[in-house]
Scaffold this motif. Structure first.
Motif, PDB file in Angstrom:
ATOM      1  N   GLY A 278       0.793  -1.222   0.000  1.00 11.68           N
ATOM      2  CA  GLY A 278       0.000   0.000   0.000  1.00 11.68           C
ATOM      3  C   GLY A 278       0.822   1.267   0.000  1.00 11.68           C
ATOM      4  N   ASP A 279       2.119   1.168  -0.153  1.00  7.97           N
ATOM      5  CA  ASP A 279       2.975   2.346  -0.118  1.00  7.97           C
ATOM      6  C   ASP A 279       2.714   3.234  -1.330  1.00  7.97           C
ATOM      7  OD1 ASP A 279       5.553   3.414   1.379  1.00  7.97           O
ATOM      8  OD2 ASP A 279       5.908   3.665  -0.768  1.00  7.97           O
ATOM      9  N   ALA A 280       2.895   4.537  -1.141  1.00 11.60           N
ATOM     10  CA  ALA A 280       2.643   5.490  -2.221  1.00 11.60           C
ATOM     11  C   ALA A 280       3.587   5.296  -3.400  1.00 11.60           C
ATOM     12  CB  ALA A 280       2.778   6.920  -1.685  1.00 11.60           C
ATOM     13  N   ARG A 281       4.717   4.619  -3.155  1.00 10.95           N
ATOM     14  CA  ARG A 281       5.690   4.410  -4.246  1.00 10.95           C
ATOM     15  C   ARG A 281       5.447   3.095  -4.995  1.00 10.95           C
ATOM     16  NH1 ARG A 281       9.191   6.997   0.202  1.00 10.95           N
ATOM     17  NH2 ARG A 281       7.958   5.507   1.378  1.00 10.95           N
ATOM     18  N   ALA A 282       4.321   2.426  -4.714  1.00 13.40           N
ATOM     19  CA  ALA A 282       4.073   1.112  -5.321  1.00 13.40           C
ATOM     20  C   ALA A 282       3.993   1.199  -6.843  1.00 13.40           C
ATOM     21  CB  ALA A 282       2.793   0.504  -4.754  1.00 13.40           C
ATOM     22  N   ASP A 283       3.309   2.218  -7.357  1.00 12.95           N
ATOM     23  CA  ASP A 283       3.194   2.338  -8.816  1.00 12.95           C
ATOM     24  C   ASP A 283       4.555   2.552  -9.458  1.00 12.95           C
ATOM     25  OD1 ASP A 283       0.476   1.956  -8.712  1.00 12.95           O
ATOM     26  OD2 ASP A 283      -0.014   4.098  -8.750  1.00 12.95           O
ATOM     27  N   ASP A 284       5.373   3.387  -8.840  1.00 17.33           N
ATOM     28  CA  ASP A 284       6.724   3.603  -9.367  1.00 17.33           C
ATOM     29  C   ASP A 284       7.531   2.312  -9.313  1.00 17.33           C
ATOM     30  OD1 ASP A 284       6.170   6.248  -9.839  1.00 17.33           O
ATOM     31  OD2 ASP A 284       6.983   6.946  -7.921  1.00 17.33           O
ATOM     32  N   ALA A 285       7.314   1.526  -8.264  1.00 16.98           N
ATOM     33  CA  ALA A 285       8.041   0.257  -8.143  1.00 16.98           C
ATOM     34  C   ALA A 285       7.630  -0.697  -9.257  1.00 16.98           C
ATOM     35  CB  ALA A 285       7.770  -0.374  -6.779  1.00 16.98           C
ATOM     36  N   ARG A 286       6.338  -0.736  -9.569  1.00 14.73           N
ATOM     37  CA  ARG A 286       5.884  -1.603 -10.665  1.00 14.73           C
ATOM     38  C   ARG A 286       6.507  -1.170 -11.986  1.00 14.73           C
ATOM     39  NH1 ARG A 286       1.087  -0.609  -7.764  1.00 14.73           N
ATOM     40  NH2 ARG A 286       0.420  -2.430  -6.548  1.00 14.73           N
ATOM     41  N   ALA A 287       6.554   0.143 -12.189  1.00 18.00           N
ATOM     42  CA  ALA A 287       7.193   0.638 -13.410  1.00 18.00           C
ATOM     43  C   ALA A 287       8.678   0.290 -13.423  1.00 18.00           C
ATOM     44  CB  ALA A 287       7.004   2.154 -13.520  1.00 18.00           C
ATOM     45  N   GLY A 288       9.297   0.374 -12.263  1.00 15.79           N
ATOM     46  CA  GLY A 288      10.711   0.027 -12.174  1.00 15.79           C
ATOM     47  C   GLY A 288      10.957  -1.444 -12.454  1.00 15.79           C
ATOM     48  N   ILE A 289      10.054  -2.291 -11.960  1.00 14.84           N
ATOM     49  CA  ILE A 289      10.189  -3.740 -12.215  1.00 14.84           C
ATOM     50  C   ILE A 289      10.107  -4.015 -13.716  1.00 14.84           C
ATOM     51  CG2 ILE A 289       9.014  -5.954 -11.959  1.00 14.84           C
ATOM     52  CD1 ILE A 289       8.292  -5.096  -9.107  1.00 14.84           C
ATOM     53  N   ARG A 290       9.147  -3.360 -14.379  1.00 15.37           N
ATOM     54  CA  ARG A 290       9.012  -3.569 -15.828  1.00 15.37           C
ATOM     55  C   ARG A 290      10.260  -3.070 -16.553  1.00 15.37           C
ATOM     56  NH1 ARG A 290       6.301  -4.435 -20.283  1.00 15.37           N
ATOM     57  NH2 ARG A 290       6.370  -2.934 -22.010  1.00 15.37           N
ATOM     58  N   LYS A 291      10.716  -1.888 -16.186  1.00  8.04           N
ATOM     59  CA  LYS A 291      11.886  -1.326 -16.854  1.00  8.04           C
ATOM     60  C   LYS A 291      13.121  -2.189 -16.623  1.00  8.04           C
ATOM     61  CE  LYS A 291      14.571   2.957 -17.217  1.00  8.04           C
ATOM     62  NZ  LYS A 291      14.720   4.345 -16.711  1.00  8.04           N
ATOM     63  N   ALA A 292      13.293  -2.638 -15.373  1.00  8.52           N
ATOM     64  CA  ALA A 292      14.447  -3.490 -15.073  1.00  8.52           C
ATOM     65  C   ALA A 292      14.347  -4.820 -15.807  1.00  8.52           C
ATOM     66  CB  ALA A 292      14.542  -3.727 -13.568  1.00  8.52           C
ATOM     67  N   GLY A 293      13.117  -5.370 -15.853  1.00  2.00           N
ATOM     68  CA  GLY A 293      12.934  -6.635 -16.556  1.00  2.00           C
ATOM     69  C   GLY A 293      13.277  -6.515 -18.033  1.00  2.00           C
ATOM     70  N   LEU A 294      12.837  -5.412 -18.651  1.00  2.00           N
ATOM     71  CA  LEU A 294      13.160  -5.194 -20.058  1.00  2.00           C
ATOM     72  C   LEU A 294      14.664  -5.023 -20.262  1.00  2.00           C
ATOM     73  CD1 LEU A 294      10.282  -2.761 -21.099  1.00  2.00           C
ATOM     74  CD2 LEU A 294      10.527  -5.182 -21.711  1.00  2.00           C
ATOM     75  N   ALA A 295      15.291  -4.312 -19.328  1.00  2.00           N
ATOM     76  CA  ALA A 295      16.742  -4.111 -19.441  1.00  2.00           C
ATOM     77  C   ALA A 295      17.486  -5.438 -19.311  1.00  2.00           C
ATOM     78  CB  ALA A 295      17.217  -3.132 -18.377  1.00  2.00           C
ATOM     79  N   ILE A 296      16.996  -6.299 -18.421  1.00  2.00           N
ATOM     80  CA  ILE A 296      17.623  -7.622 -18.265  1.00  2.00           C
ATOM     81  C   ILE A 296      17.445  -8.433 -19.543  1.00  2.00           C
ATOM     82  CG2 ILE A 296      17.469  -9.814 -17.026  1.00  2.00           C
ATOM     83  CD1 ILE A 296      16.685  -8.166 -14.534  1.00  2.00           C
ATOM     84  N   GLU A 297      16.237  -8.401 -20.095  1.00  2.00           N
ATOM     85  CA  GLU A 297      15.983  -9.117 -21.345  1.00  2.00           C
ATOM     86  C   GLU A 297      16.881  -8.591 -22.468  1.00  2.00           C
ATOM     87  OE1 GLU A 297      11.216 -10.122 -20.653  1.00  2.00           O
ATOM     88  OE2 GLU A 297      11.855  -8.766 -22.254  1.00  2.00           O
ATOM     89  N   LEU A 298      16.964  -7.269 -22.557  1.00  2.00           N
ATOM     90  CA  LEU A 298      17.750  -6.669 -23.629  1.00  2.00           C
ATOM     91  C   LEU A 298      19.227  -7.015 -23.495  1.00  2.00           C
ATOM     92  CD1 LEU A 298      17.752  -4.873 -26.120  1.00  2.00           C
ATOM     93  CD2 LEU A 298      18.016  -2.886 -24.598  1.00  2.00           C
ATOM     94  N   ARG A 299      19.718  -6.995 -22.264  1.00  2.00           N
ATOM     95  CA  ARG A 299      21.120  -7.349 -22.055  1.00  2.00           C
ATOM     96  C   ARG A 299      21.373  -8.799 -22.446  1.00  2.00           C
ATOM     97  NH1 ARG A 299      23.799  -6.241 -16.298  1.00  2.00           N
ATOM     98  NH2 ARG A 299      23.960  -4.137 -17.193  1.00  2.00           N
ATOM     99  N   ARG A 300      20.463  -9.670 -22.069  1.00  2.00           N
ATOM    100  CA  ARG A 300      20.642 -11.083 -22.409  1.00  2.00           C
ATOM    101  C   ARG A 300      20.583 -11.287 -23.920  1.00  2.00           C
ATOM    102  NH1 ARG A 300      21.073 -16.053 -21.078  1.00  2.00           N
ATOM    103  NH2 ARG A 300      19.830 -17.731 -21.978  1.00  2.00           N
ATOM    104  N   VAL A 301      19.625 -10.649 -24.547  1.00  2.00           N
ATOM    105  CA  VAL A 301      19.515 -10.769 -25.998  1.00  2.00           C
ATOM    106  C   VAL A 301      20.788 -10.244 -26.660  1.00  2.00           C
ATOM    107  CG1 VAL A 301      18.343  -9.817 -28.022  1.00  2.00           C
ATOM    108  CG2 VAL A 301      17.008 -10.746 -26.127  1.00  2.00           C
ATOM    109  N   GLY A 302      21.270  -9.099 -26.170  1.00  3.54           N
ATOM    110  CA  GLY A 302      22.484  -8.531 -26.739  1.00  3.54           C
ATOM    111  C   GLY A 302      23.670  -9.459 -26.605  1.00  3.54           C
ATOM    112  N   ASP A 303      23.806 -10.081 -25.421  1.00  2.00           N
ATOM    113  CA  ASP A 303      24.912 -11.024 -25.217  1.00  2.00           C
ATOM    114  C   ASP A 303      24.787 -12.230 -26.154  1.00  2.00           C
ATOM    115  OD1 ASP A 303      25.885  -9.366 -23.248  1.00  2.00           O
ATOM    116  OD2 ASP A 303      25.058 -10.535 -21.579  1.00  2.00           O
ATOM    117  N   LEU A 304      23.562 -12.730 -26.296  1.00  2.00           N
ATOM    118  CA  LEU A 304      23.361 -13.900 -27.153  1.00  2.00           C
ATOM    119  C   LEU A 304      23.613 -13.569 -28.619  1.00  2.00           C
ATOM    120  CD1 LEU A 304      20.167 -15.378 -25.462  1.00  2.00           C
ATOM    121  CD2 LEU A 304      22.449 -16.415 -25.486  1.00  2.00           C
TER     122      LEU A 304
END
Length: 454
Positions: A278-304
């Motif tokens: 219920g924290d006020a930063r929850a929405d920002d955290a969800r956005a951060g999770i998506r952004k970090a997840g995409l960055a992880i995917e992109l890094r892995r794809v780039g390495d491959l």
């Protein structure tokens, strides 16, 4: 030595009440005078060095003994009786001595009261300042009282050391923090120090959070996970951890994102959602999770992609997705990343290509093999013999993966045509029976166009 002819028992008793043995002088007993003085000095020194209450009780007992013994000796004299002069002299000596001793003890208790009051308020500085008023006279005539103040000062000095370790803990040194809490617990275990310990701890906890989010997470986790020790320490520590950890997790996640530590950043954001949904930063955290997840995917794809130098390596062997890539639509033009054997894909137009984040396809090309026969031509070799040479298209196996999903969308062999049966044939050794056509760039484009919807 014999005593006076007409001793006054009251005057002798009052004289001895000074603890100086003055009553024995009135009786004329110099040896008893020196013995009394020596006994008093010894007991006072014992009290000074040990600061024990039982020593003061010995002094009181010694005082009563001197008074009683002086009275008893004077009463035995046949001419004993009241005498004005000796009484005045005894009072003139004893009253100032007892008054001075009483004043010193009164002052010592006053200092002790100020020290105790300061400790009750949690102010070690005030307690130490008050104890500094204790002088030699107080330690001689009220040693136990002075010693109790010394105990308070000692506890404050240990708290000051603990405060230094707590300050070190602000830098994220958890070993220093552990040492600080051990010292706080030891001082708290001594009666009367509850408030000074509380103030010392509150002063540290009030300095949290620091300006480093990830450091705050480590400190908060340590404070919250500390289960052992007095409740007076663990309860406020845990409450402070609960206060600072949501913001710390968000700030740490942001800092890790800046440092491109995507996995750790995502972990901090996820903790924030799991522990404080219920924290006020929850929405920002969800956005951060998506952004970090995409960055992880992109890094892995780039390495491959970087590792894909053939059909059995890198992305071609282990395709992965990048969820933010453009959607692949069969039959539509798609920007592609070409990997594997790039001998021929390097001849494709630049507009067919895209960088990894913007590509819809990853196209893996295998080494070229002999394809369909185009035509057969006759050639005369260097010995004058005529032989037939078949010209084949170039067959290249191609696998294309939709980058958004990492799924295989094309698995085919393309045939690359080209020039065949040249007028002059170059070769080494004997005349070959089969040769590949010589493709132009347009031939390569025509072969690969269906793969990328061109």
């Amino acid at each position: 030595m014999t005593g006076p002819r007409e001793p006054d028992p009251l005057a002798v008793a009052v004289g001895n009440a000074s603890l100086l043995g003055a009553g024995y002088l009135l009786l004329g007993h110099r040896a008893l005078f020196w013995a009394a003085a020596a006994g008093t000095a010894s007991l006072l020194w014992l009290t000074y060095t040990t600061a024990e209450t039982w020593c003061e009780l010995l002094v009181v007992l010694w005082w009563a003994t001197l008074v009683g013994h002086g009275w008893w000796l004077a009463r035995r004299h046949p001419a004993a009786g009241p005498r004005r002069g000796p009484r005045v002299l005894a009072l003139a000596l004893t009253v100032p001595v007892l008054a001075a001793a009483g004043w010193v003890r009164f002052d010592a208790y006053g200092i002790e009261d100020r020290v105790t009051e300061a400790r009750a308020e949690g102010s070690c500085r005030t307690a130490v300042d008050a104890q500094e008023e204790v002088a030699f006279r107080h330690r001689l005539l009220a040693a136990p009282v002075a010693a109790r103040g010394d105990t308070v000062v000692g506890a404050c000095e240990r708290l000051d050391t603990a405060a230094g370790y707590l300050s070190g803990g602000l830098s994220g040194d958890l070993d220093m923090l552990e040492s600080a809490f051990e010292r706080l617990g030891a001082v708290l275990g001594e009666p009367g120090n509850e408030r000074t310990v509380e103030v010392t701890l509150d002063r540290y906890l009030g300095r949290l959070p620091t300006d480093d989010g990830c450091r705050n997470v480590r400190i908060a986790d340590w404070l919250r996970d500390r289960k052992t020790g007095p409740k007076d320490l663990t309860a406020p520590a845990s409450a402070t951890a609960d206060r600072i950890v949501p913001g710390a997790l968000a700030e740490c996640g942001d800092a890790l994102m800046t440092d491109e530590e995507w996995a750790d950043a995502r972990e901090n954001y996820q903790r924030l959602l799991d522990e404080h949904p219920g924290d006020a930063r929850a929405d920002d955290a969800r956005a951060g999770i998506r952004k970090a997840g995409l960055a992880i995917e992109l890094r892995r794809v780039g390495d491959l992609v970087m590792a894909a130098d053939g059909m059995d390596s890198g992305y071609c062997r282990e395709p992965a997705k990048y969820s933010a890539a453009p959607a692949y639509r069969k039959g539509r033009r798609s920007g592609a990343v070409f990997v594997g054997d790039t001998e021929y894909t390097d001849k494709l137009p630049e507009e067919w290509r895209a960088d990894t984040p913007d590509a819809a396809l990853v196209v893996c090309a295998d080494e070229a093999d002999a394809g369909n026969v185009v035509e057969t031509c006759q050639y005369r070799d260097h010995r004058g013999h005529i032989g037939s040479v078949r010209f084949n298209k170039l067959a290249v196996r191609v696998k294309a993966y939709a980058l958004r999903t990492g799924k295989l969308v094309t698995d085919r062999t393309v045939q690359i045509g080209g020039e065949s049966c040249p007028g002059t044939l170059g070769y080494f050794g004997s005349l070959p029976s089969r040769m590949a056509v010589t493709p132009a760039n347009a031939d390569v484009r025509d072969a690969f166009a269906p793969v990328v919807g061109r």
